[in-house]
Design a protein around this motif. Structure first.
Motif, PDB file in Angstrom:
ATOM      1  N   ASN A  47       0.129 -94.806  52.287  1.00 31.76           N
ATOM      2  CA  ASN A  47      -0.898 -94.990  53.308  1.00 31.76           C
ATOM      3  C   ASN A  47      -2.044 -94.040  53.002  1.00 31.76           C
ATOM      4  OD1 ASN A  47      -2.264 -94.232  56.042  1.00 31.76           O
ATOM      5  ND2 ASN A  47      -1.158 -96.115  56.478  1.00 31.76           N
ATOM      6  N   ASP A  79       6.437 -96.637  50.302  1.00 32.45           N
ATOM      7  CA  ASP A  79       5.410 -96.914  51.298  1.00 32.45           C
ATOM      8  C   ASP A  79       4.283 -95.906  51.115  1.00 32.45           C
ATOM      9  OD1 ASP A  79       4.846 -98.454  53.900  1.00 32.45           O
ATOM     10  OD2 ASP A  79       4.530 -96.379  54.492  1.00 32.45           O
ATOM     11  N   LYS A  87      -0.501 -90.490  52.574  1.00 31.01           N
ATOM     12  CA  LYS A  87       0.910 -90.428  52.944  1.00 31.01           C
ATOM     13  C   LYS A  87       1.717 -91.203  51.911  1.00 31.01           C
ATOM     14  CE  LYS A  87       0.081 -90.304  57.949  1.00 31.01           C
ATOM     15  NZ  LYS A  87       0.443 -90.919  59.253  1.00 31.01           N
ATOM     16  N   SER A 133      -2.514 -99.646  53.339  1.00 31.35           N
ATOM     17  CA  SER A 133      -1.079 -99.357  53.329  1.00 31.35           C
ATOM     18  C   SER A 133      -0.342-100.350  52.437  1.00 31.35           C
ATOM     19  CB  SER A 133      -0.508 -99.424  54.751  1.00 31.35           C
ATOM     20  OG  SER A 133      -1.216 -98.587  55.625  1.00 31.35           O
ATOM     21  N   THR A 154      -7.839 -97.679  56.804  1.00 32.07           N
ATOM     22  CA  THR A 154      -6.518 -97.323  56.284  1.00 32.07           C
ATOM     23  C   THR A 154      -6.019 -98.459  55.399  1.00 32.07           C
ATOM     24  OG1 THR A 154      -5.315 -98.294  58.148  1.00 32.07           O
ATOM     25  CG2 THR A 154      -5.990 -95.994  58.360  1.00 32.07           C
ATOM     26  N   GLN A 193       5.182 -91.672  57.140  1.00 26.42           N
ATOM     27  CA  GLN A 193       5.317 -93.115  57.256  1.00 26.42           C
ATOM     28  C   GLN A 193       4.094 -93.758  57.902  1.00 26.42           C
ATOM     29  OE1 GLN A 193       9.656 -93.130  58.851  1.00 26.42           O
ATOM     30  NE2 GLN A 193       9.441 -94.865  57.466  1.00 26.42           N
ATOM     31  N   THR A 194       3.977 -95.081  57.684  1.00 27.40           N
ATOM     32  CA  THR A 194       2.883 -95.844  58.285  1.00 27.40           C
ATOM     33  C   THR A 194       3.241 -96.145  59.737  1.00 27.40           C
ATOM     34  OG1 THR A 194       2.360 -96.832  56.153  1.00 27.40           O
ATOM     35  CG2 THR A 194       1.493 -97.920  58.111  1.00 27.40           C
TER      36      THR A 194
END
Length: 786
Positions: free
Chosen positions: A588, A586, A543, A601, A599, A124-125
């Motif tokens: 990332n 989600d 991610k 996202s 980054t 997860q972010t």
């Protein structure tokens, strides 16, 4: 009953493990690629212990039980490092290599899960900030202190009252955990601030995206984990003073903390006071219902306030873990702008000559918490138990005649809400082997709300909700991790009927109006998530996380029917609301080098039966109200992205950039959802002056420029908000005098004194701009007593 069983289990396990295992030692050495030793900070998360490596890089922890521990290693100028370590009878020495990095964010360790044993939820972010960030960006409230992070906004009601927004969602879609216990305090109201002392926060971990799996139904949009400072080392005692001043509303803040460790006994205490006057805006008039009304001396009348907070913690720290009890109380008395309750006019807006007095209307809030945290080793595994009690009392005072009501038995108490919440969380973490670990656990919460006052907004109710979950992580390769989990949630609401007396010309008519009937509703469903984290080509980290969350309608969404003055509207609930289901993706992607980090996202989510408050095409029949707002359910989509980067081209010089965008769409109406934050960018630069290093300390300069676009994508009957630009500049000075440290910071916000409107501000509905120019000064003095 649940608390008794958990208490008995803790006592039995404590007796068992206190006699069951022998003392072992964990040793290691920290160095950089070249082989040079580093005096890094090494901590064992489960025990709350830390040590500093010696000049040769050596460290050790003695008196450990056999088991699996999670180590954190940090050192300025290097990437943080975390590792699960198995301590056995066969003594072995760790050799840890830290990689250099000038990026500040690389120095923070990720530990964003309720059970703090291992880097779970890596897919997860996650954003992490520490006390230094909170102090540097102190905006008077905790929520305002984190709004510079991409994807984070705030809903403000004047000054001193704010609540966080994650990716356009707030209220009961965000879980705020304070010391492992979900904060409960009427968070359904936009004018109900997050009752957290900003000085009593040491570390914040923000999970953006679906996080219901381990945190419960309200974690649909994200989670904010607030952690206290780690325990001091044995026989250490430190006193810390923090002072803060803001010129716009003459705010004075003082906070004093004592932190220590005497043998196995750990203790901590903090006392905070905060007082502020009516705040200034760069305007001398505003429009309301077609009338132009004055603002005397550019100050918004009756927006002053005062706060008194304290927290006390005591407990034991043993080789089997720790057990602590924390008692805290947040108390705030804040004025409410007179135009927010009843109909404003030139007379009641006139200044009384005292900018610090708190007149009627006002709100008086108190939030008491008692939290018992336990981390207990069982064999080679760990169990964490958190028990909590909260009592949240909110009183809104106003003159009855302003609401078309005559003399009542409640005096000036318009609305009283008294909420008692009992919470129990249990999590069991097991390290199966070097590649696999899992968590099983449950959460349970009982809430009881009682109302009083001559107005009606929310009825009496009792509510119970709980959930069981399983979460597992598999390390397929050294650079590839998969995780997945399932959760079962259930809840029941018992909401009492309310009959409200009717008045005519300020006199009771003897008739009663049924504002809501008796409502009994039960809900239940499954949630789940799965994700991966893949580090490839050494400098890239990808991610991905997919989660399906289920949210339970709250009593306020089911049964409210009254004027919510902080929102300037009549709100009506819907007793037939169904549960809300989301499907969220989600991503990332991060690229990191020693002097550069970026980054990106993006996110996308489909919400089935999304519950929201929307303006109705008709006016309220109640006096002092405007449009009628109703809770509805429609299918909706939320999408957008955040981008964050940091670049250090040369030593001591750093540039940062943060972008955020949220796009919402109501699939039933074809319109955007209300209160969607606009596109925003934040550009920052910081420079440390090397020539001043040495005996007179370190000086750094910084500047930030925020650009916010106009929000033209609005719901029906929602106003368009123009864009704006804000400039902030400042300097900091870290000084040492005879080994005593002092930290100063001087900064200025909205230095151009721009007239602007925050799209999420409740006073935006009154065409009131935000604060004008503001000069802030802060001071921090840590004093080692031993």
């Amino acid at each position: 009953m649940i608390s008794r069983y958990i208490l008995g289990l803790i006592l039995l396990l404590t007796i068992h493990i206190s006699f069951a295992q022998s003392s072992l030692e964990l040793k290691g050495k920290v160095h950089e690629d070249s082989g040079e030793p580093l005096q890094a900070i090494v901590s064992i998360h489960e025990l709350g212990k830390y040590t500093v490596a010696d000049p040769d890089g050596n460290f050790s922890f003695k008196g450990l039980n056999e088991g699996v521990y999670h180590l954190h290693i940090t050192h300025m100028g290097f990437r943080s490092y975390s590792k699960n370590v198995s301590v056995t009878q066969q003594r072995s020495e760790l050799y840890i290599i830290l990689k250099p990095s000038d990026i500040l964010m690389d120095a923070m360790t990720v530990e964003a899960n309720p059970f703090k044993n291992g880097p779970l939820e890596q897919s997860q972010t996650i954003l992490i900030v520490d006390r230094e960030f909170i102090n540097k960006n102190n905006g008077g409230t905790f929520a305002n202190s984190i709004e510079k992070l991409p994807g984070i906004s705030t809903i403000n009601t004047g000054v001193g009252i704010s609540k966080p927004v994650i990716r356009g969602m707030s209220f009961n879609r965000i879980v705020v955990n304070d010391r492992g216990i979900k904060q409960e305090g009427q968070q359904w109201g936009a004018d109900h601030g997050l009752e957290i002392d900003p000085f009593d926060v040491d570390r914040v971990e923000i999970i953006k995206g679906p996080a219901s799996l381990m945190y419960g139904s309200d974690g649909m949009a994200g989670v904010i984990n607030i952690s206290p400072a780690g325990f001091m080392q044995n026989n250490e005692i430190e006193l810390n003073y923090s002072g803060f001043y803001r010129s716009n509303n003459d705010m004075y803040s003082n906070s004093l903390a004592l932190d220590g460790n005497e043998g196995d006994f750990v203790f901590r205490g903090r006392l905070t006071t905060q007082d502020y006057a009516d705040y200034k805006i760069p305007a001398d008039r505003f429009s309301y219902a077609g009338f132009i009304l004055p603002i005397y001396e550019n100050r918004l009348k009756n927006t002053a306030g005062k706060e008194r907070h304290f927290s006390l913690m005591g407990g034991v720290q043993k080789k089997w873990g720790y057990s602590t009890i924390t008692v805290s109380r947040f108390a705030q008395n804040a004025g409410i702008f007179v135009g927010a309750v009843g109909i404003p006019n030139s007379y009641n807006l006139r200044s009384d000559g005292d900018f610090r007095n708190i007149d009627i209307p006002n709100q008086d809030n108190s939030h008491l918490k008692v939290i018992w945290n336990n981390s207990i080793q069982i064999g080679k595994s760990w169990m964490e138990v958190d028990l909590g009690y909260q009592k949240n009392q909110r009183e809104e005072n106003s003159f009855p005649h302003n609401q078309g009501v005559g003399q009542t038995d409640f005096g000036n108490l318009a609305l009283g809400l008294d909420l008692d919440v009992y919470t129990a969380n249990l999590r069991f973490n097991k390290q199966h082997n070097e590649k696999t670990q899992s968590i099983i656990g449950f959460n349970a919460q009982k809430s009881i709300n009682q109302k009083s006052g001559f107005e009606f907004l929310l009825p009496d109710f009792s509510s119970f909700q709980g959930g069981l979950f399983y979460f597992g992580e598999y390390k397929a390769l050294s650079n590839l991790v998969f995780n997945a989990g399932l959760r079962l949630d259930g809840a029941s609401h018992d909401i009492q009927e309310h009959l409200q007396p009717l008045y005519q010309n300020g006199r009771p008519t003897g008739e009663l109006d049924q504002r809501n009937p008796d409502i009994e509703r039960s809900f239940g469903n499954f949630s789940g998530s799965a994700g991966m984290s893949w580090v490839f080509m050494e400098n890239f980290n990808l991610k991905f996380n997919f989660g399906s969350a289920f949210r339970i309608p709250t009593p306020i969404e089911l049964a409210t029917n009254g004027i919510h003055h902080g929102n300037f509207r009549h709100e009506v609930g819907n007793a037939n609301l169904d549960g809300e289901r989301s499907y969220q993706f989600d991503w990332n992607l991060a690229y990191s080098k020693p002097k550069f980090l970026i980054t990106f996202s993006p996110f996308w989510g489909y919400f089935d039966q999304y519950i929201y408050l929307a303006p109705a095409p008709r006016f309220s029949p109640l006096p002092g109200a405007s449009l009628l707002w109703e809770y509805r359910q429609d299918n909706a989509i939320f999408s957008g992205f955040e981008l964050m980067s940091q670049f250090n081209p040369i030593k001591n010089l750093s540039f940062s950039l943060a972008l955020e965008y949220v796009h919402s769409q109501n699939l039933n109406t074809g319109l955007p959802l209300p209160l969607t934050p606009p596109f925003s960018s934040l550009l920052g630069v910081e420079y440390k002056l090397p020539e001043f290093s040495g005996p007179i300390g370190e000086i750094f300069l910084f500047a930030e420029y925020r650009s916010v676009s106009a929000q033209e994508r609005v719901d029906r009957n929602e106003r368009i908000t123009p864009g704006y630009h804000l400039l902030e500049m400042g300097l900091g000075w870290d000084l040492k005098v005879r080994n005593q440290a002092f930290k100063f910071q001087l900064s200025g916000q909205n230095l151009t004194n721009e007239v602007y409107f925050n799209h999420l501000s409740r006073y935006r509905l009154l065409n009131l701009p935000e604060q004008g120019r503001n000069i802030s000064l802060s001071l921090n003095i840590p004093v080692s007593l031993r």
